[in-house]
Design a protein around this motif. Structure first.
Motif, PDB file in Angstrom:
ATOM      1  N   SER A 184       0.754  -1.267   0.217  1.00  0.00           N
ATOM      2  CA  SER A 184      -0.007  -0.096   0.026  1.00  0.00           C
ATOM      3  C   SER A 184       0.889   1.223   0.010  1.00  0.00           C
ATOM      4  O   SER A 184       1.934   1.240   0.730  1.00  0.00           O
ATOM      5  N   PRO A 185       0.557   2.114  -0.909  1.00  0.00           N
ATOM      6  CA  PRO A 185       1.159   3.421  -0.808  1.00  0.00           C
ATOM      7  C   PRO A 185       1.092   4.491   0.298  1.00  0.00           C
ATOM      8  O   PRO A 185       0.104   3.968   1.269  1.00  0.00           O
ATOM      9  N   THR A 186       1.892   5.403   0.707  1.00  0.00           N
ATOM     10  CA  THR A 186       1.734   6.170   1.744  1.00  0.00           C
ATOM     11  C   THR A 186       2.011   7.405   1.215  1.00  0.00           C
ATOM     12  O   THR A 186       3.098   7.827   0.888  1.00  0.00           O
ATOM     13  N   TYR A 187       0.943   8.387   1.462  1.00  0.00           N
ATOM     14  CA  TYR A 187       1.319   9.970   1.220  1.00  0.00           C
ATOM     15  C   TYR A 187       1.848  10.644   2.481  1.00  0.00           C
ATOM     16  O   TYR A 187       1.591  10.365   3.393  1.00  0.00           O
ATOM     17  N   ALA A 188       3.045  11.089   2.174  1.00  0.00           N
ATOM     18  CA  ALA A 188       3.928  11.524   3.238  1.00  0.00           C
ATOM     19  C   ALA A 188       3.295  12.508   4.058  1.00  0.00           C
ATOM     20  O   ALA A 188       3.258  12.599   5.375  1.00  0.00           O
ATOM     21  N   ALA A 189       2.395  13.154   3.582  1.00  0.00           N
ATOM     22  CA  ALA A 189       1.686  14.350   4.379  1.00  0.00           C
ATOM     23  C   ALA A 189       0.620  13.536   5.181  1.00  0.00           C
ATOM     24  O   ALA A 189       0.531  13.994   6.436  1.00  0.00           O
ATOM     25  N   ASP A 190       0.148  12.334   4.907  1.00  0.00           N
ATOM     26  CA  ASP A 190      -0.469  11.522   5.991  1.00  0.00           C
ATOM     27  C   ASP A 190       0.159  10.968   7.210  1.00  0.00           C
ATOM     28  O   ASP A 190      -0.261  10.983   8.298  1.00  0.00           O
ATOM     29  N   LEU A 191       1.386  10.615   6.723  1.00  0.00           N
ATOM     30  CA  LEU A 191       2.204   9.966   7.680  1.00  0.00           C
ATOM     31  C   LEU A 191       2.860  11.246   8.693  1.00  0.00           C
ATOM     32  O   LEU A 191       3.151  11.012   9.906  1.00  0.00           O
ATOM     33  N   ALA A 192       2.957  12.544   8.160  1.00  0.00           N
ATOM     34  CA  ALA A 192       3.486  13.626   9.077  1.00  0.00           C
ATOM     35  C   ALA A 192       2.354  13.973   9.858  1.00  0.00           C
ATOM     36  O   ALA A 192       2.509  14.165  11.258  1.00  0.00           O
ATOM     37  N   GLN A 193       1.143  13.637   9.594  1.00  0.00           N
ATOM     38  CA  GLN A 193      -0.181  14.100  10.415  1.00  0.00           C
ATOM     39  C   GLN A 193      -0.295  12.992  11.330  1.00  0.00           C
ATOM     40  O   GLN A 193      -0.521  13.341  12.483  1.00  0.00           O
ATOM     41  N   ALA A 194       0.203  11.653  11.057  1.00  0.00           N
ATOM     42  CA  ALA A 194      -0.156  10.738  11.982  1.00  0.00           C
ATOM     43  C   ALA A 194       0.961  10.907  13.036  1.00  0.00           C
ATOM     44  O   ALA A 194       0.726  10.587  14.248  1.00  0.00           O
ATOM     45  N   ILE A 195       1.833  11.288  12.441  1.00  0.00           N
ATOM     46  CA  ILE A 195       3.392  11.630  13.569  1.00  0.00           C
ATOM     47  C   ILE A 195       2.716  12.822  14.833  1.00  0.00           C
ATOM     48  O   ILE A 195       2.955  12.491  15.930  1.00  0.00           O
ATOM     49  N   MET A 196       2.204  13.530  14.203  1.00  0.00           N
ATOM     50  CA  MET A 196       1.785  14.863  15.167  1.00  0.00           C
ATOM     51  C   MET A 196       0.634  14.586  16.058  1.00  0.00           C
ATOM     52  O   MET A 196       0.370  14.856  16.842  1.00  0.00           O
ATOM     53  N   ILE A 198       0.270  11.594  17.339  1.00  0.00           N
ATOM     54  CA  ILE A 198       1.011  10.742  18.329  1.00  0.00           C
ATOM     55  C   ILE A 198       1.619  11.692  19.269  1.00  0.00           C
ATOM     56  O   ILE A 198       1.393  11.439  20.422  1.00  0.00           O
ATOM     57  N   LEU A 199       2.483  12.648  18.574  1.00  0.00           N
ATOM     58  CA  LEU A 199       3.124  13.678  19.806  1.00  0.00           C
ATOM     59  C   LEU A 199       2.116  14.520  20.554  1.00  0.00           C
ATOM     60  O   LEU A 199       2.478  14.898  21.588  1.00  0.00           O
ATOM     61  N   THR A 200       0.886  14.722  20.062  1.00  0.00           N
ATOM     62  CA  THR A 200      -0.024  15.405  20.953  1.00  0.00           C
ATOM     63  C   THR A 200      -1.119  14.820  21.475  1.00  0.00           C
ATOM     64  O   THR A 200      -2.114  15.155  22.212  1.00  0.00           O
ATOM     65  N   HIS A 201      -0.962  13.363  21.457  1.00  0.00           N
ATOM     66  CA  HIS A 201      -1.808  12.482  22.113  1.00  0.00           C
ATOM     67  C   HIS A 201      -1.531  12.715  23.497  1.00  0.00           C
ATOM     68  O   HIS A 201      -0.460  12.837  24.074  1.00  0.00           O
ATOM     69  N   ASP A 202      -2.613  12.009  24.603  1.00  0.00           N
ATOM     70  CA  ASP A 202      -2.554  12.085  25.963  1.00  0.00           C
ATOM     71  C   ASP A 202      -1.298  11.173  26.633  1.00  0.00           C
ATOM     72  O   ASP A 202      -0.738  11.204  27.631  1.00  0.00           O
ATOM     73  N   ILE A 261      -1.871   1.336  15.411  1.00  0.00           N
ATOM     74  CA  ILE A 261      -1.697   2.659  15.539  1.00  0.00           C
ATOM     75  C   ILE A 261      -3.062   3.643  15.623  1.00  0.00           C
ATOM     76  O   ILE A 261      -3.424   4.528  16.146  1.00  0.00           O
ATOM     77  N   LYS A 262      -4.346   2.799  15.062  1.00  0.00           N
ATOM     78  CA  LYS A 262      -5.545   3.462  14.968  1.00  0.00           C
ATOM     79  C   LYS A 262      -6.052   3.200  16.522  1.00  0.00           C
ATOM     80  O   LYS A 262      -6.483   4.239  17.062  1.00  0.00           O
ATOM     81  N   THR A 263      -6.013   2.166  17.023  1.00  0.00           N
ATOM     82  CA  THR A 263      -6.621   1.849  18.362  1.00  0.00           C
ATOM     83  C   THR A 263      -5.818   2.539  19.552  1.00  0.00           C
ATOM     84  O   THR A 263      -6.361   3.266  20.450  1.00  0.00           O
ATOM     85  N   THR A 264      -4.508   2.790  19.355  1.00  0.00           N
ATOM     86  CA  THR A 264      -3.423   3.236  20.320  1.00  0.00           C
ATOM     87  C   THR A 264      -3.826   4.871  20.267  1.00  0.00           C
ATOM     88  O   THR A 264      -3.954   5.339  21.694  1.00  0.00           O
ATOM     89  N   PHE A 265      -3.448   5.393  19.424  1.00  0.00           N
ATOM     90  CA  PHE A 265      -3.574   6.866  19.306  1.00  0.00           C
ATOM     91  C   PHE A 265      -4.504   7.401  18.634  1.00  0.00           C
ATOM     92  O   PHE A 265      -4.516   8.623  18.351  1.00  0.00           O
ATOM     93  N   GLY A 266      -5.565   6.705  17.982  1.00  0.00           N
ATOM     94  CA  GLY A 266      -6.823   7.295  17.261  1.00  0.00           C
ATOM     95  C   GLY A 266      -6.277   7.912  15.931  1.00  0.00           C
ATOM     96  O   GLY A 266      -7.001   8.736  15.328  1.00  0.00           O
ATOM     97  N   VAL A 267      -5.503   7.323  15.446  1.00  0.00           N
ATOM     98  CA  VAL A 267      -4.868   8.003  14.007  1.00  0.00           C
ATOM     99  C   VAL A 267      -5.786   7.621  12.971  1.00  0.00           C
ATOM    100  O   VAL A 267      -6.147   6.351  12.801  1.00  0.00           O
TER     101      VAL A 267
END
Length: 287
Positions: A184-196, A198-202, A261-267
């Motif tokens: 599956s491809p990954t749009y880097a903008a989506d990956l960047a958003q996923a990282i943020m 995670i970083l702003t999660h409780d 990643i979806k269940t842990t951080f709600g990505v």
């Protein structure tokens, strides 16, 4: 204000994070590439990190030229493995959060169902071998780190499959694309958003996580989607990998399971065509 250090700041993911950083003014952003922070200079790296003194490191840097890596083991090993060990060691000693980006190429491609984070790695090329060594060093030196495995990264920045295919489809009447490598491809903008996200999660839950866009396709099907969205008048044919030999072997199946990643951080994980459209619209605007 937490200081975030980005390595590989001029790459696809680093460039997307730079764009996204405007939406996160509560952080102080430090973008570096090899000119500002040479990851190959291992002796100096710890000193440089101490001088910058970040509270968060996002390691986007890597030797990603998969075919070149076959003849450049030492460079691959320094960038993909040894420098990661230094980043992990320093971040652990200095109470710094570390997000390290890895790859689906740590797998051999013999699976037939989506790979979870606990699937057994078995790389089949130098890039994969050095990236796996980097993961292992990261977890050994900093058990509190987060590793993100991703696949088939593309963006409106840098060189990638989407930009290459778009150019070739404009220039040629027909193209052959391999149809027996599935992922599956990954749009880097989506990956960047996923990282943020995670970083702003409780919570900060260390370990390995998978991220790519939703969809299970071959490179051939990816090319067909590019053709459809770009409305290119070019005939696309699917061919087996054996017809198109490359210096580095590729995994035939490396689809990543994104449940953790979806269940842990709600990505939120967008569908690949939805993201591909966004990227190609941006490319149109910029051309």
């Amino acid at each position: 204000m937490k200081k975030i250090l980005i390595t590989g700041g001029n790459g696809q993911l680093g460039s997307e994070l730079r764009l996204l950083s405007k939406a996160y003014p509560l952080f102080e952003w430090i973008f570096t590439d090899y000119q500002e922070l040479d990851l190959c200079n291992l002796e100096k790296l710890e000193i440089e990190l101490t001088n910058i003194n970040p509270q968060i490191i996002i390691n986007c840097a890597a030797h990603t030229a998969v075919d070149k890596a076959e003849s450049e083991f030492d460079l691959s090993d320094v960038l993909n493995h040894q420098s990661v060990a230094v980043l992990a060691r320093w971040s652990h000693a200095n109470d710094c959060q570390l997000v390290h980006v890895s790859t689906d190429y740590v797998f051999d491609g013999t699976a037939s169902t989506a790979l979870t984070e606990t699937a057994q790695p078995n790389p089949i090329n130098v890039y994969g071998v050095t990236k796996l060594a980097g993961e292992q060093a990261c977890l050994r030196e900093n058990p509190n780190a987060i590793i993100l495995r991703t696949s088939w990264v593309y963006s409106s920045f840098g060189n990638n499959f989407v930009k290459t295919m778009s150019r070739l489809m404009e220039e040629r009447d027909s193209l052959n694309v391999v149809n027996d490598q599935i992922g599956s491809p990954t749009y880097a903008a989506d990956l960047a958003q996923a990282i943020m996200t995670i970083l702003t999660h409780d919570i900060w839950e260390a370990g390995i996580y998978n991220f790519s866009n939703e969809g299970e396709i071959s490179w051939y099907e990816f090319a067909l989607a590019i053709q459809e969205i770009g409305q290119f008048d070019c005939a696309i044919s699917g061919i087996p990998s054996s017809v198109y030999p490359t210096p580095a072997k590729r995994p035939q199946y490396s689809l990543l399971d994104k449940t953790k990643i979806k269940t842990t951080f709600g990505v939120v994980v967008p569908e690949y065509k939805e993201s591909l459209k966004k990227c190609m619209e941006l490319l149109k605007v910029r051309s």
